[in-house]
Design a protein around this motif. Structure first.
Motif, PDB file in Angstrom:
ATOM      1  N   UNK B  10       0.838  -1.205   0.000  1.00 52.57           N
ATOM      2  CA  UNK B  10       0.000   0.000   0.000  1.00 52.57           C
ATOM      3  C   UNK B  10       0.871   1.252   0.000  1.00 52.57           C
ATOM      4  N   UNK B  11       1.934   1.210   0.813  1.00 55.33           N
ATOM      5  CA  UNK B  11       2.848   2.359   0.858  1.00 55.33           C
ATOM      6  C   UNK B  11       3.552   2.530  -0.491  1.00 55.33           C
ATOM      7  N   UNK B  13       2.243   1.672  -3.381  1.00 58.03           N
ATOM      8  CA  UNK B  13       1.232   2.184  -4.315  1.00 58.03           C
ATOM      9  C   UNK B  13       1.134   3.709  -4.257  1.00 58.03           C
ATOM     10  N   UNK B  14       1.444   4.255  -3.090  1.00 53.99           N
ATOM     11  CA  UNK B  14       1.418   5.708  -2.964  1.00 53.99           C
ATOM     12  C   UNK B  14       2.392   6.327  -3.971  1.00 53.99           C
ATOM     13  N   UNK B  17       1.222   5.977  -7.486  1.00 53.67           N
ATOM     14  CA  UNK B  17       0.225   7.021  -7.716  1.00 53.67           C
ATOM     15  C   UNK B  17       0.883   8.335  -8.091  1.00 53.67           C
ATOM     16  N   UNK B  18       2.022   8.632  -7.474  1.00 54.18           N
ATOM     17  CA  UNK B  18       2.759   9.853  -7.826  1.00 54.18           C
ATOM     18  C   UNK B  18       3.218   9.807  -9.282  1.00 54.18           C
ATOM     19  N   UNK B  20       1.849   8.189 -11.715  1.00 53.58           N
ATOM     20  CA  UNK B  20       0.707   8.309 -12.590  1.00 53.58           C
ATOM     21  C   UNK B  20       0.297   9.774 -12.716  1.00 53.58           C
ATOM     22  N   UNK B  21       0.342  10.497 -11.584  1.00 53.97           N
ATOM     23  CA  UNK B  21      -0.111  11.877 -11.597  1.00 53.97           C
ATOM     24  C   UNK B  21       0.950  12.845 -12.101  1.00 53.97           C
ATOM     25  N   UNK B  22       2.208  12.502 -11.822  1.00 54.53           N
ATOM     26  CA  UNK B  22       3.283  13.406 -12.241  1.00 54.53           C
ATOM     27  C   UNK B  22       4.364  12.623 -12.968  1.00 54.53           C
TER      28      UNK B  22
END
Lengths: 312, 258
Positions: B10-11, B13-14, B17-18, B20-22
Motif C-alpha cells: 500500500x505504501x 502504491x502511494x 500514484x505519484x 501516474x499523476x506526475x
C-alpha cells in the motif's frame, strides 16, 4: 473514560515539558487543552497518540495503556496534527483510500469509507484533484477526514485552526461540532480562548506542563474576571490622571500601566466607559484610544498562573 | 507478516500514484544522468584518452553514479514525510510499523529499475555496446541495483536523522565529491597517489569496475588488492552497507518516540 492520564511526565534533555499532568476526558465531549507555546500541549497529544514515550506516569486512551498496548490505542484513535499530514500529490480520495487500507479496512471498505468521508466533509468535487491545489480549509477538512477513517472513539486535534483564515476556521469548527454529535470524544489543543469558547464543554489550562486551571469555559471565564477597559493617552504625563479615572470604576482591582496605556478590569462595562470618557474629557486630557474588550489569553494566563504581579 | 507485506505494498502504491499523476517527475529524474552522460561523453570526453573509447568507458560509470545519486532522492522523500507530519500519521495508524520503510525501499527500487532500463537504451543510442554474454550483462545490472539498494538504506537513515533542511542540503553537497572520487569518469591511475587509494576503496569504484568487466567495456588497470578484487568488493561493499544502514534505519525508526 475516553482519555485519562495520571502524573504524566516528559523531558527533552534538561527541559521538563510535562510535569505530572492529570487529565480526564469524558466520552462524547470536546475537551479543550489551552495554553501558550511550550506549555506541553503538543507533547501531550504525541504521547496519547503513541508517537512519543512518556518518562513517567500513565496514560490510557479508550481504556488502553499507551505504553503497553499501543496497537490497541492506535485502533481506537484518530490524530490530526499541526500540519496537514496528507500526500500533496495524490487526490483527496486516493489519500483517504490509502489511509483506510493502512488501517486494515480492506480495499472495498476503504473505498466506501473514503466516499462517505468526502461527502461528509464536502470534498466530493475536489476528490480527484491533487491536494496541493486545495485551500487551507479544504486541506484541514481532508486531514480531519483522514483522522476519522476508523471512526475512532477518541480524536486528538492539535491546534486544528492555527494558520487558517476566519472562513477556514469556521469550516473546521462546523466539522468538529458534527463529530461530537456522533459520539466521538475530542481533545482539542489551542492557543485561542475563543475556540475553546465555541467548541469545548470542558477546559484544562496548561502551564509549564502542569494543570493551571480546569472547568467549564464559563467557570473559567468567571474566575478570570470581566471585561477590560484600555485607555491610551496621547501624553505619557497624563497617565496618572487616566489611572485615577479608572480607579473610580475598577474598585480594588489592579490597574496595569504600560507606556501610554492604562488597563483596568470593569464589571459594568457601559457605566465604566461613560464615566472614564467623561472624566478625562472634563479634565481636558487628550485620549488616543479607548477600548472595551474581553481579556486576552495572555491576561487569562497571567491571572491563572498568579504571575500578574511578576509580569507587570 | 502478511500485514507487513500488504501495508508495504500500500505504501508502495502511494509512489506509483505519484508517477501516474506526475510522470514528468520520473522524466526529470532521468534528465540529470542523461545530461551528465552527454556532457562528459561529448563535451569533456574528447580530452580524456582511454583505450577502447571514452563513451564505452564512461557509460557503466554513469549508471553507477545514477544509482549512487539515488541516495538523495530517497533521503529527501523520507525527510519531507517526517517534516510534513505524514510519518507521524503513519505511526499513529494501526498499520505494520516497518511497512513505511519497506514501502519506501520497494518504490525506490522499482523507480531505479525503470531508470536503469531507460538509461541502457540511451546508452545503446549513443554507441555503447555489451561485449560479453547476456548473462554477464545481467549480472552487471544486478550489481548496479545492489549498489542502489545499499545507498537507499543510507538515504532512509539520513532522512530520518536530519529533521531540518540544513542536514539534507549538506548531504546533497557531500554526495558529489564522494561520487566523483571514483573511477566513474576518469581512470584512477590519473589521480595523485593518496587519492588513488581513497578512490580504489570507494564502493562506487568497485561497482563501476565490476560492471565494466561484466559488460566487456574498456577498463584501465590499477594496482592494489582493491583493484584486483573488484567483483568481490562490488558485492561485499553494498551488502555490508545495506546491513549496517538498514539496521541503523530500523533502530532510528523504532526509537522515533524516545
Amino acid at each position: 473514560m475516553a482519555i485519562s492520564t495520571t502524573g504524566l511526565t516528559r523531558r527533552y534533555g534538561e527541559t521538563t515539558v510535562l510535569d505530572g499532568l492529570d487529565l480526564t476526558v469524558e466520552p462524547g465531549t470536546i475537551h479543550g487543552l489551552l495554553g501558550p507555546n511550550g506549555a506541553g500541549k503538543t507533547t501531550t497529544v504525541r504521547i496519547l497518540s503513541t508517537l512519543l514515550d512518556p518518562h513517567g506516569g500513565t496514560a490510557r486512551v479508550a481504556g488502553f495503556d499507551v505504553v503497553t498496548e499501543p496497537a490497541q490505542v492506535r485502533r481506537h484513535l484518530g490524530l490530526v496534527g499541526q500540519h496537514a499530514a496528507v500526500d500533496e500529490i495524490l487526490g483527496g480520495r486516493d489519500n483517504l483510500v490509502m489511509f483506510g487500507r493502512l488501517s486494515h479496512l480492506g480495499t472495498r471498505a476503504a473505498r466506501r469509507r473514503a466516499d462517505e468521508l468526502l461527502e461528509r466533509f464536502d470534498l466530493v468535487d475536489a476528490a480527484e484533484r491533487p491536494v496541493s491545489t486545495y485551500s487551507g480549509g479544504m486541506r484541514r477538512r481532508l486531514d480531519l477526514a483522514a483522522g476519522l477513517v476508523l471512526d475512532p472513539a477518541v480524536l486528538l486535534l492539535d491546534e486544528p485552526t492555527t494558520g487558517l483564515d476566519p472562513g477556514g476556521r469556521r469550516e473546521v469548527w462546523r466539522a468538529v461540532r458534527a463529530l461530537v454529535a456522533g459520539g466521538t470524544a475530542v481533545l482539542l489543543t489551542t492557543q485561542y480562548l475563543e475556540e475553546v469558547d465555541q467548541l469545548a464543554s470542558q477546559v484544562t489550562v496548561l502551564d509549564h506542563g502542569r494543570v493551571a486551571a480546569e472547568g467549564t469555559p464559563d467557570a473559567l471565564k468567571a474566575s478570570i474576571g470581566q471585561d477590560r477597559l484600555d485607555v491610551v493617552v496621547r501624553d505619557e504625563a497624563d497617565l496618572a490622571a487616566a489611572q485615577t479615572a479608572l480607579r473610580a470604576v475598577a474598585g480594588d482591582a489592579e490597574i496595569d500601566l504600560d507606556g501610554r496605556r492604562a488597563t483596568a478590569t470593569v464589571t459594568d462595562r457601559v457605566a465604566a466607559l461613560t464615566h472614564v470618557v467623561r472624566t478625562l474629557d472634563d479634565a481636558g486630557i487628550v485620549v488616543d484610544d479607548v477600548i472595551l474588550r474581553r481579556p486576552t489569553l495572555d491576561e487569562v494566563f497571567l491571572h491563572l498562573t498568579g504571575s500578574m504581579k511578576e509580569a507587570s | 507478516m502478511t500485514w507487513a507485506l500488504r501495508d508495504s505494498w500500500t505504501a508502495t502504491l502511494r509512489d506509483l500514484g505519484h508517477w501516474r499523476r506526475q510522470p514528468w517527475g520520473l522524466v526529470i529524474g532521468l534528465a540529470f544522468p542523461i545530461l551528465l552522460l552527454l556532457m562528459f561523453g561529448f563535451l569533456l570526453g574528447g580530452a580524456i584518452d582511454v583505450p577502447g573509447g571514452y563513451i564505452e568507458f564512461l557509460f557503466p560509470g554513469m549508471l553507477a553514479v545514477t544509482m549512487a545519486f539515488g541516495l538523495e532522492t530517497t533521503m529527501t522523500t523520507v525527510s519531507e514525510d517526517v517534516q510534513r507530519g505524514v510519518t507521524d500519521r503513519f505511526r499513529s495508524l494501526p498499520m505494520s510499523r516497518i511497512a513505511v520503510l519497506l514501502g519506501r525501499a520497494t518504490a525506490d527500487m522499482l523507480a531505479s529499475v525503470v531508470s536503469l532500463a531507460v538509461l541502457l537504451v540511451a546508452g545503446l543510442v549513443i554507441g555503447w555496446r555489451i561485449h560479453e554474454g547476456i548473462g554477464d550483462a545481467l549480472a552487471g545490472v544486478a550489481l548496479l541495483l545492489l549498489l542502489r539498494f545499499a545507498f537507499l538504506w543510507v538515504g532512509i537513515y539520513l532522512g530520518l536523522l536530519f529533521r531540518g533542511q540544513g542536514g539534507v542540503m549538506a548531504v546533497q553537497i557531500l554526495v558529489w565529491p564522494f561520487v566523483f572520487l571514483s573511477n566513474a569518469f576518469v581512470p584512477i591511475s590519473t589521480m595523485p597517489g593518496w587519492l588513488q587509494t581513497l578512490s580504489a576503496w570507494n564502493p562506487v569504484t568497485a561497482t563501476v569496475a565490476a560492471t565494466r568487466e561484466l559488460f566487456g567495456n574498456p577498463t584501465v588497470p590499477a594496482s592494489g588488492w582493491a583493484s584486483d578484487n573488484v567483483v568481490l568488493l562490488a558485492v561485499v561493499w553494498p551488502v555490508v552497507l545495506s546491513v549496517v544502514f538498514a539496521t541503523l534505519a530500523v533502530r532510528r525508526w523504532t526509537r522515533l518516540g524516545r
